[in-house]
Design an enzyme around this catalytic site. Structure first.
Site, PDB file in Angstrom:
ATOM      1  N   LYS A  53       0.839  -1.204   0.000  1.00 12.70           N
ATOM      2  CA  LYS A  53       0.000   0.000   0.000  1.00 12.70           C
ATOM      3  C   LYS A  53       0.876   1.257   0.000  1.00 12.70           C
ATOM      4  O   LYS A  53       0.611   2.216  -0.720  1.00 12.70           O
ATOM      5  CB  LYS A  53      -0.944  -0.019   1.213  1.00 12.70           C
ATOM      6  CG  LYS A  53      -2.042  -1.060   1.022  1.00 12.70           C
ATOM      7  CD  LYS A  53      -2.794  -1.449   2.275  1.00 12.70           C
ATOM      8  CE  LYS A  53      -3.674  -2.668   1.978  1.00 12.70           C
ATOM      9  NZ  LYS A  53      -4.306  -3.253   3.137  1.00 12.70           N
ATOM     10  N   GLN A  97      -5.134  -2.131   9.264  1.00 14.05           N
ATOM     11  CA  GLN A  97      -4.872  -3.448   8.686  1.00 14.05           C
ATOM     12  C   GLN A  97      -5.443  -4.537   9.593  1.00 14.05           C
ATOM     13  O   GLN A  97      -5.116  -4.610  10.780  1.00 14.05           O
ATOM     14  CB  GLN A  97      -3.341  -3.616   8.515  1.00 14.05           C
ATOM     15  CG  GLN A  97      -2.928  -4.862   7.780  1.00 14.05           C
ATOM     16  CD  GLN A  97      -3.375  -4.876   6.311  1.00 14.05           C
ATOM     17  OE1 GLN A  97      -3.242  -3.895   5.596  1.00 14.05           O
ATOM     18  NE2 GLN A  97      -3.924  -5.995   5.881  1.00 14.05           N
ATOM     19  N   ASP A 120     -11.553   1.987   3.194  1.00 15.69           N
ATOM     20  CA  ASP A 120     -11.718   0.533   3.074  1.00 15.69           C
ATOM     21  C   ASP A 120     -13.193   0.166   2.870  1.00 15.69           C
ATOM     22  O   ASP A 120     -13.516  -0.956   2.489  1.00 15.69           O
ATOM     23  CB  ASP A 120     -11.240  -0.153   4.367  1.00 15.69           C
ATOM     24  CG  ASP A 120     -10.033  -1.036   4.118  1.00 15.69           C
ATOM     25  OD1 ASP A 120      -9.747  -1.323   2.940  1.00 15.69           O
ATOM     26  OD2 ASP A 120      -9.390  -1.447   5.102  1.00 15.69           O
TER      27      ASP A 120
END
Ligand code: NDP
Length: 287
Positions: A53, A97, A120
């Site tokens: 990322k 995460q 997300d």
């Protein structure tokens, strides 16, 4: 019949060039899209995903801030950090995460992210917006799958899509996204009876279960479009949830693993971050 391969790298590259133009435009306003990635603990797979990322941000000229926290961090401390990022002007997208350590409640952490920065697409407000067909951040993997399907040029309206797997991050949002595209959607999961009889009815078969090569040709209707989300390691080799060699002989389109859905997920994360930056910039211009 041999299926056409849907090349995720090609589609991702096209979307990245669109993202790049949008970033150039934002920079004219002095805005550099910024993504904060929070990693709790030292899980090697999570470390790898976070590094991908960061690299994607760097390649696109975006700002990224990696925050690595010890796995014993208290939940309140983590949530306070997210609160600070919610008010940080350099940060437009916040990603935690997953998985988080057992003592931390995933839901509370996700809900502490501002829905304006929920790139997300996991926040219940965003999910609700998606369900009601309002503008929303779509979860990156299913959003990437939608882009792959659109790239084939096949008509989605009226197609029967069968989604194998019902996780919050892939299966459920995937089904909702395709429902919004006017597909007829069926979910199947580990408790489904006669799973094969149902997958055989699919015009579009999306598989996200985490079980190597589970779907062989006998599960697939001839001419179906098959999207394999699975990522499994066997003897150091990455394979999907679909038996690619068998299924490519019956499907009309198929995604490979690696090189199918994988490259799309991070690309859609970048796109969502740019979208967040554009929305926040617009708000500032209006104020
Ligand atoms: P989860 O483990 O959270 O969910 C798996 C789902 O599959 C569950 O709904 C489960 O059913 C169902 N399932 C498991 N085994 C079977 C079976 N034998 N028959 C029918 N259904 C089954 O996984 P995720 O959704 O997070 O991920 C799925 C796969 O996709 C994994 O391989 C993961 O690595 C990959 N992935 C890939 C991404 C990418 O970028 N390409 C991103 C995210 C995930 P039940 O609910 O009944 O338990």
């Amino acid at each position: 019949m041999t299926a056409k391969i849907i090349d995720g790298k090609v589609v991702a590259a096209e979307i990245r060039s669109e993202i790049s133009m949008r970033i150039t435009e934002l920079k004219k306003y002095g805005v550099t899209p910024g993504l904060a990635v929070i990693l709790v603990g030292e899980d090697p797979a999570s470390q790898l995903y976070v590094s991908f990322k960061e690299k994607a941000c760097e390649e696109l000229g975006m700002y990224s801030r990696k925050m690595v926290l010890p796995d014993h961090i208290a939940q309140d401390e983590l949530i306070q950090l997210i609160e600070n990022l919610n008010h940080d002007d350099q940060i437009h997208g916040i990603l935690v995460q997953l998985p988080l350590p057992d003592h931390i409640d995933n839901n509370q952490v996700i809900e502490s992210i501002s829905p304006d920065k929920d790139v997300d697409g996991f926040h219940p407000i965003d999910l609700g917006r998606m369900v009601t067909r309002h503008d929303a951040f779509l979860s990156c993997t299913p959003y990437g799958v939608l882009k792959l399907l659109k790239h084939t040029g096949i008509e989605l309206e009226g197609k029967h899509a069968v989604i194998v797997g019902r996780s919050n991050i892939v299966g459920k949002p995937m089904g909702q996204i395709l429902l919004n595209e006017d597909c007829t959607v069926t979910f199947v999961h580990s408790k489904t009876k006669n799973l094969k009889e149902i997958t055989q009815l699919a015009d579009i078969l999306i598989v996200a279960i985490g079980s190597p090569k589970f779907i062989d040709a006998s599960y697939v209707k001839p001419g179906a479009v098959v999207i394999d989300v699975g990522i499994n390691k066997i003897l150091g080799k990455t394979v999907g949830d679909v038996d690619f060699d068998q299924v490519k002989e019956v499907a009309s389109y198929i995604t490979p693993v690696p090189g199918g859905v994988g490259p799309m997920t991070i690309t859609m994360l970048m796109r969502n971050t740019v979208k967040a930056a554009e929305a926040l910039n617009l708000k500032k211009q209006i104020q």
